[in-house]
Write a protein that holds these residues in place. Structure first.
Motif, short mmCIF file in Angstrom:
data_model
loop_
_atom_site.label_atom_id
_atom_site.label_comp_id
_atom_site.label_asym_id
_atom_site.label_seq_id
_atom_site.Cartn_x
_atom_site.Cartn_y
_atom_site.Cartn_z
N SER A 496 54.73 40.58 44.64
CA SER A 496 53.41 39.98 44.88
C SER A 496 52.35 40.68 44.05
O SER A 496 51.46 40.03 43.47
N VAL A 497 52.44 42.02 44.00
CA VAL A 497 51.47 42.77 43.19
C VAL A 497 51.58 42.37 41.73
O VAL A 497 50.57 42.20 41.04
N SER A 498 52.81 42.17 41.25
CA SER A 498 53.02 41.78 39.85
C SER A 498 52.40 40.41 39.56
O SER A 498 51.75 40.21 38.52
N ILE A 500 49.96 38.99 41.19
CA ILE A 500 48.50 39.12 41.23
C ILE A 500 47.98 39.74 39.94
O ILE A 500 46.99 39.26 39.35
N LEU A 501 48.64 40.80 39.47
CA LEU A 501 48.21 41.47 38.24
C LEU A 501 48.37 40.56 37.03
O LEU A 501 47.48 40.51 36.16
N ILE A 502 49.50 39.83 36.97
CA ILE A 502 49.70 38.90 35.86
C ILE A 502 48.65 37.79 35.89
O ILE A 502 48.06 37.42 34.87
N LEU A 504 45.67 37.99 37.29
CA LEU A 504 44.39 38.58 36.95
C LEU A 504 44.27 38.80 35.44
O LEU A 504 43.22 38.50 34.84
N ALA A 505 45.36 39.29 34.83
CA ALA A 505 45.35 39.50 33.38
C ALA A 505 45.19 38.17 32.64
O ALA A 505 44.44 38.08 31.65
#
Length: 534
Positions: A496-498, A500-502, A504-505
């Motif tokens: 999930s964090v990945s 979100i980060l992807i 966001l990026a």
């Protein structure tokens, strides 16, 4: 109706049983497997096994150690193992008090080979055939076993197709957290194999993290590989032990309590039973005559009780250390009772009483015993917390460092490492633990340790019988957590964090691209709007 009083009594008993069906509930059939040899470990497990037998359950136990009562319970059957000593087996050459990464791996390697030898003893004993034949006649309902340094014994419940209750005589080993998806945070939860002050600094957190993860992986891929070979060799079955342990474990009963080891993450599958071995009836037992006589004539400052447990012979200590300790203790205002295993004693001073055995709980709790010098074994440490006495701890191996720091962190004792024992350090430590604050803190901790909603033995029995009731199979299923099926990446929500980060990026990339495009158009518009002049 009956003229004979004996017939009247028999009729009354039968009538009472018929009118009260609760009294005729049929006991379950429980198999205990304890192939690790340590006497101190079995002292934690035996009270539960004894109580279950007293409650009417048929309890069959595979163990190195005979029942700890002179008369064992009627429903308690022993299948004894041979080939291993259970006391005085650790020499001063074997100790790893300093918990460096190297010593931790050395300790883990020792436990691996130790566990493997116990596996061979278990399967060569012939008791497995006895268990399987007994199961055919009267099926077992549950297996209770120690979770320590091997899982080879799980081949037996695998064949019996029954759930498992794990017992731990100390705080959990690093590789048992995943078994019940228990949250493990090395940033503040100290492993059994380490021992640090609170709060952990950066180096301590790093060491705690590395040993937790590395020991876990080594156990999973090395120990389980050897366990699997042993099981296949003797039982002719092959299965994924890690997966089976997760599916079969209903509960783990662990010998810890927040008063000593702090507030840790718990789940419904982890039941704290810290102090289960403490039998309050022992407090009323008469002390041996020589100890009673010695205590009658002690000074007002009382007695220091000095004992390093059942696994270590303090009489095998290097002579220079012994003489240093004797020299310092002879100068103290209190007397000393010292657990010593030989007839030849290091001093004839009347300040000392050397005993080969002592009733540890009742002696520590005696009002004239003011201090305890132990080695950080969890049983003696827990008994000392129960009795509320200040203490010195000299950790020697295993979980003793983490127990020692737990005591020191709570202001009830002080650590004196074996290598550091000299006249000056011992004088300083004795002076420190005799400060009033240590006795006050020990009294408060004792009250908190004793004041519980349920006694640890009652709690352990309740949970075991909860699994043995009519709906026990449903309880076992409901206690299982889906988290054990998740890999570490998903368990820690890194997927999930990945995402979100992807996301966001990608959002930032798109916004920047749009802004660049708008800036380009804006610049182009300004340039086209300019009027050329000479």
């Amino acid at each position: 109706m009956f003229k004979n009083p004996e017939k009247i009594l028999a009729f009354t008993i039968v009538l009472a049983i018929l009118l009260n069906p609760i009294l005729v509930t049929e006991g379950s059939h429980i198999l205990g497997i304890f192939n690790y040899y340590a006497y101190s470990h079995f002292k934690v497990f035996y009270p539960l096994l004894r109580r279950l037998a007293e409650e009417g359950h048929q309890v069959t136990v595979v163990t190195h150690i005979k029942a700890l009562d002179k008369i064992k319970p009627h429903n308690y059957t022993e299948l004894l193992l041979t080939g291993g000593l259970t006391t005085n087996v650790v020499t001063f050459k074997d100790i790893f008090p300093r918990r460096s990464l190297f010593n931790i791996f050395k300790d883990a390697d020792y436990m691996h080979h130790e566990g493997l030898s116990h596996c061979e003893l278990l399967y060569k004993s012939g008791h497995v055939d006895t268990i399987l034949k007994s199961h055919e006649q009267q099926p077992f309902d549950l297996v209770i076993t120690e979770y320590m340094n091997s899982d080879c014994q799980l081949g037996i419940p695998y064949l019996l197709q029954v759930p498992v209750v794990g017992l731990s005589s100390c705080v959990l080993m690093p590789y048992h957290f995943d078994r019940i998806a228990l949250p493990d945070f090395p940033s503040y939860v100290q492993s059994k194999l380490v021992g640090f002050p609170e709060e952990l600094n950066c180096y301590e957190r790093l060491l705690n993290f590395l040993q937790t993860k590395l020991v876990n992986y080594i156990y999973r891929y090395r120990t389980h590989s050897d366990d699997r070979k042993v099981i296949n060799k003797y039982l002719n079955v092959d299965f994924d032990i890690e997966d089976y342990a997760k599916r079969s474990t209903s509960l783990i009963l662990v010998n810890q309590h927040y008063t000593l080891h702090g507030n840790k993450p718990l789940t419904s599958q982890l039941i704290e039973i810290g102090g289960i071995h403490i039998d309050e009836r022992a407090l009323n037992a008469k002390l041996p005559d020589e100890i009673e006589k010695f205590l009658e004539n002690v000074p007002a400052e009382g007695v220091l009780f000095f004992s390093w447990g059942s696994m270590v012979r303090s009489s095998s200590m290097p002579s220079e250390k012994v003489q240093t300790i004797v020299k310092v203790l002879e100068r103290q205002p209190f007397n000393i009772i010292w657990k010593w295993e030989t007839d030849e004693v290091p001093t004839k001073s009347k300040k000392f009483l050397f005993v080969k055995w002592a009733p540890q709980l009742s002696l520590i709790c005696h009002p004239k015993v003011k201090l305890f010098w132990g080695h950080g074994g969890l049983l003696g440490t827990t008994e000392n917390i129960y009795c509320g006495k200040p203490l010195i701890i000299t950790p020697l191996y295993g979980d003793q460092s983490v127990n020692a720091y737990a005591v020191q962190n709570r202001g009830v004792g002080s650590i004196l490492f074996f290598d550091d024992i000299n006249e000056k350090s011992l004088e300083t430590t004795l002076k420190e633990v005799r400060r009033e604050s240590y006795a006050e803190n020990a009294a408060v901790l004792s009250h908190l340790f004793r004041n519980r909603d349920m006694k640890p033995l009652d709690r352990a029995v309740w949970w075991v019988e909860h699994l043995l009731q009519e709906n026990g199979k449903i309880a076992h299923k409901l206690l299982q957590t889906k988290a054990v099926k998740l890999n570490w990446f998903v368990y820690y929500s890194l997927d999930s964090v990945s995402i979100i980060l992807i996301g966001l990026a990608l959002f930032i990339f798109i916004v920047r691209a749009i802004l660049r495009r708008l800036c380009g158009l804006f610049k182009g518009g300004k340039q086209s709007g300019k009027v050329k002049t000479k």
